[in-house]
Design an enzyme around this catalytic site. Structure first.
Site, PDB file in Angstrom:
ATOM      1  N   HIS A 185       0.736  -1.411  -0.169  1.00  0.00           N
ATOM      2  CA  HIS A 185      -0.086  -0.078   0.176  1.00  0.00           C
ATOM      3  C   HIS A 185       0.803   1.391  -0.053  1.00  0.00           C
ATOM      4  O   HIS A 185       1.772   1.600   0.442  1.00  0.00           O
ATOM      5  CB  HIS A 185      -0.914  -0.063   1.251  1.00  0.00           C
ATOM      6  N   ASN A 186       0.694   2.261  -0.441  1.00  0.00           N
ATOM      7  CA  ASN A 186       1.103   3.184  -0.600  1.00  0.00           C
ATOM      8  C   ASN A 186       2.073   3.441  -1.778  1.00  0.00           C
ATOM      9  O   ASN A 186       3.223   4.783  -1.425  1.00  0.00           O
ATOM     10  CB  ASN A 186       1.564   4.153   0.835  1.00  0.00           C
TER      11      ASN A 186
END
Lengths: 345, 345, 345
Positions: free
Chosen positions: B244-245
Site C-alpha cells: 500500500h501507498n
C-alpha cells in the site's frame, strides 16, 4: 460425504500386516498422525523418536515394524515392513475422492470446434475456446479458461479458476492446481524507434508432458521464438514462476516459491529446494540437487548437491565450511587484532 | 487458427533486407529459434556464438547481418542491419492475435450505471460494478471482476480471472495478465482498546497510468491515506507484490517475484531484477538498476547499478570484490593461522 | 458512490478533539495524507518530521497533538491526544463499504445439501458444493469455488475468485482476499514400486480459526495425516505460501511473500517479516519476531527478535555485528596482508 470404513481384515490384507491384540472384524474409519488419530482410527510409528507420542495416541491401533513391535505390550498393533509406506497405502484407501460426471456443464461455454471426449468433464462457468482438444477422462473444474487451440491429454485434472492461454499443450495424467496460469506472454521488451519499450511478440507455446503437476498460483510463460517445455513427470509446487523459453527435464521436482528466469534449461531428475532463484540463460545438467533458497547465477555442469549459491555457486560441503567461518568472522577479527598487537609490540 | 504466411518479398520489404540465394515468391510460415525453426520457417543469427547452430538449423533461410553473411555460402539468407530487431518485426507480422468482438457477452453481469464504450469487449462471466467506466477498444476477458467505481481507459486488455477492486483507476493501452489482483486492502493493523489487532481502513486507491503491464498473479494493494500509484509505461512481471501507498515512477521495469513493501517510492526508469525485496518507507531516485534477488533496506539517492544488498546496499563493484573475499574466507582463515603460528614461535 | 461527509462537530465528537480556528458547522469530505488531502478534507500530523509538509498541505484542517498545536498559528486544526489514532477512527467513518444483499445470486450454483444462512450473501458465478455451511452475515463474492464439505462461520468475507478446496473449515469474522487458494493437496511424493513418484494422499484438512485474514494469491495446503491449522487472529499478507501440516498460533502476523514449509509449527504472537523463508519440520515458540527476508533452517526456542538467518539463525544483535565485519572484509584482508608483510620482514 464421510470417510470410508475398512475392517481390520481388509487393512491387514492391504498392507500385508499381522494383527496383534486385535480382532479382524473391527472397523476403522481412517488413518491419522499419532496426535490427531481418534479412537476409531489407525496411526503409525515410523520413527523411534515418536515412541512417547505413540503411547499417548488415542488411535485404535498402530502400524509398527518388527523392531518397534516388541515395545507395544498390550497395545493393539499391526506389524508391517514399512509403517509409513503402509500408512500411504491405507490413506489411499480411506481417501474420498471427488467424483466428476462426464459431460459438459450447462453453463460451460464450449466452442463448437472444440473436441471434448465424451468421458471428460467440463465444469460450470468454464470457457473452452476454438479447436481445443480435451482427452478421455480429463476433468476441467469450475471457472477455468481454456483458450483457443489448447490441447489437453487424457486423465488430466485442471482445478478451479486456472487459466490456460492459447496454444498451450498439456499431456495426460497431469494435475493443474487452482489458479495456476499457463501460457501467458513472457516478460521481454525491446525499444522501438522512439525509445519506448515494446513487448516482444511471443510465437512460442508452453508444452507440458505427461504426469506433470503444477501448483496453485504458479505461472508458466510461453516462449518467444522457442517454446517453454516442461517434460514428463515434472512436479512443480505452489507459487513457482517459470519464465519464457525455459526447459525442465523429465521427473525434476521444483519446490514452492522457486523462480526460473527466461531461457534457462534444467536437466532431468533435478530437485530444486523451495525458494530457489535461477538466473536466465543457464544450463543445469541432470541430477542437480539444489538446497532451498539458493540463488544461482551460473550454469551447473556436474550432477551433485549444491548449496546456497548466494555468493556464486558451490558444492554443499564447501559452502557449509564457509558458513561456519563466516559465523565466526568476529572471532577472526579478534584473532587478527591480537596478532596486530603482538607484532606491534 | 494456423499462422499467417508471408512471401519473401513481403519479408524483405518489412525488414529492409536483401534476399540472397532466395526467390522472392517463396512463402514462409513463421520465424523461430535456430533449434526450433522448421523447413518453411525463417530463423535469425544474432550472435556469432550460435554459428554452429545456424549451420544445423532446418530453417528455410536465416536473417543475418553483413558480418555473418560472408560465411553463409550457398545457404539462403536475408541480409539485414539488425537480425534480432528484424526477427521481432517479423514475429509481430506472423503473430496471430486473438480477436474480441465489441460488445457485452450475454453472461456478463454489467451494472446499469456502468459506461462501457460500444467498441469495448466484455467477456463471459465477467462482473462489472456500479459507475465503472471502460474506454474504447478495451477488452475484459472472461471471469474478471471489476468492482464498483473502477475506471479503465481505452485499448486496455484485462486477461481472464483478474480481479480489479473498487475505485481502481487503470489507464489506456495497459495489459493486466490473468489472475492479477489490483486494489485489495493493504496489510496494515493497529490495536484497538482491547489490544486486538484491527485492520487500518484504506481510503486510498490504486492509480495505474497508461502503457502499464501487470503480470499474472501479481498483487497491488490500495493505499491507506495515500494512493498506490503506478505511473505511465511501468512494466511489472508475474508474481510481484506491491504494498500500500507505493509509488512507481514512469517506465520503471520490475522483474518477476519482486516485492516492494508499503509506502516505498521507486523513481522513473529504474530496473529491478527478479526477486528483489525492497523494504517499506524507502525512496529510490530515478535510474536505479538493482541486480536480481537484491534485498534493500535503505533508500538509494544516486542513480547507478546496485548489487545484492543482503548486508546493506552497495555499488555493484564494491559488492563483487567482497564476494570474492568471502568466497576465499577459508584461505583468509588459513593465512591467519599461519601468522599465529609464526608469531608464537 | 462518493464519500460520506461529516460536520466538524461530528469529527470533534468522534475523536474527542478541540476545534481551533474552525466553525463546527463546516463539512469535511474525507481524510488523507498531508500530500494528498484536498481543500475539503482533513489531514493529520503524527510525526514532527512532516511539519513542513503540514504547512504546505491543502487540507482544510489538521489533526495535531498538543505539542504541535502551538506551531499552528492561524491554521485551522483539531487538537487530539493521538493524531494517527484519530485519523484511523475518522477513516473508518468516511470509508464507504460495499453492501451485499443477503441471499443467493441467481447465477450461483449452490448444492441443495448446502446450508447457507439466510443473512449470508452468495455472489454471481459462485459454486457451493455438497454439505457446505455458510454462517450468518458471511459474504462470498463472485466467481468463488467452495468445494464439498467446507464450513464457513459467520461474518466472514471471501473475496472474488478465491478457491476453497473441499473439507476446509473457516471460522467467523475472517477475510479471504481475492484469488487466495485454501486446501489444495500438499507437495509430497513417495516412490511406487516402479520408482515413479506418487503423490501422497492428503487426508488432512485446512482448519482456520476466527478473525483470520488471508492475502490475495496466498496458498494454504491441506494436511497429509495431520491438519494444517491457522489459529484465531492470525493475519497473513499477499502471496504467502503455507505448506501441509503447518500450524500457526493465535494472533501471529505473517507479512507478504513469506513461505513456511511443511509440518513447521509457528507459535502465537509471532511476527514474520516479509519474504521470510522457514524450512520444514521446525518449531517456533511464541513471541518470535523475525526480520524480513530471513531464511530459517532451525527451530527457535526462545522468544525474541531474530535476524537474517541466512547463515543459520542468530539474534538480531549478533547478526548486525557480523554484518559490519563482513562489510569490512576487504579491510580485514588488507590488515592481514600488512601483518604478513611485517612478519616476513
Amino acid at each position: 460425504m464421510g470417510q470410508k470404513k475398512l475392517s481390520l481384515q481388509e487393512v491387514a490384507n492391504l498392507v500385508r500386516g499381522e494383527l496383534v491384540n486385535l480382532s479382524s472384524e473391527i472397523e476403522v474409519s481412517g488413518i491419522s498422525s499419532l496426535d490427531k488419530a481418534g479412537e476409531t482410527e489407525l496411526s503409525f510409528l515410523s520413527d523411534k523418536r515418536y515412541k512417547n507420542k505413540a503411547s499417548e495416541s488415542k488411535a485404535l491401533a498402530l502400524l509398527v515394524d518388527k523392531s518397534n513391535a516388541s515395545g507395544m505390550g498390550d497395545r493393539a498393533h499391526v506389524i508391517v515392513k514399512d509403517p509409513y509406506g503402509a500408512a500411504i497405502i491405507l490413506a489411499e484407501s480411506f481417501l474420498v475422492k471427488s467424483e466428476f460426471k462426464p459431460g459438459v456443464h450447462a453453463t460451460a461455454i464450449v466452442d463448437e470446434t472444440a473436441e471434448v471426449d465424451s468421458s471428460a468433464s467440463i465444469g460450470p462457468y468454464c470457457i473452452v475456446g476454438k479447436n481445443v482438444k480435451v482427452g478421455a477422462g480429463s476433468v476441467i473444474e469450475s471457472g477455468v479458461k481454456v483458450e483457443d487451440d489448447v490441447t489437453i491429454g487424457s486423465a488430466t485434472h485442471v482445478h478451479s479458476n486456472a487459466v490456460i492461454y492459447r496454444e498451450s499443450v498439456i499431456g495426460s495424467n497431469c494435475i493443474i492446481k487452482a489458479s495456476a496460469v499457463i501460457g501467458g506472454v513472457g516478460f521481454g521488451y525491446t525499444q522501438d524507434n522512439n525509445g519506448n519499450s515494446k513487448q516482444v511478440p511471443h510465437l512460442g507455446k508452453v508444452l507440458i508432458g505427461d504426469d506433470v503437476h503444477i501448483g496453485s498460483s504458479s505461472t508458466i510463460d510461453r516462449g518467444s521464438f522457442d517454446d517453454t517445455v516442461i517434460q514428463n513427470g515434472v512436479k512443480i509446487d505452489n507459487q513457482v514462476q517459470i519464465g519464457h523459453n525455459v526447459r525442465i527435464g523429465t521427473n525434476t521436482v521444483i519446490a514452492g516459491c522457486s523462480a526460473i528466469a527466461g531461457s534457462t534449461h534444467i536437466g532431468s531428475f533435478c530437485m530444486l529446494g523451495g525458494g530457489a532463484r535461477i538466473s536466465d540463460h543457464l544450463t543445469f545438467t541432470d541430477g542437480v540437487m539444489l538446497s532451498g533458497n539458493s540463488v544461482v547465477g551460473k550454469s551447473i555442469e556436474q550432477p551433485g548437491v549444491y548449496a546456497n549459491g548466494f555468493f556464486g555457486l558451490e558444492s554443499y560441503r564447501d559452502w557449509a565450511k564457509k558458513v561456519v567461518l563466516f559465523k565466526n568472522i568476529n572471532k577472526m577479527d579478534r584473532r587478527l587484532k591480537d596478532l596486530e598487537k603482538k607484532c606491534n609490540e
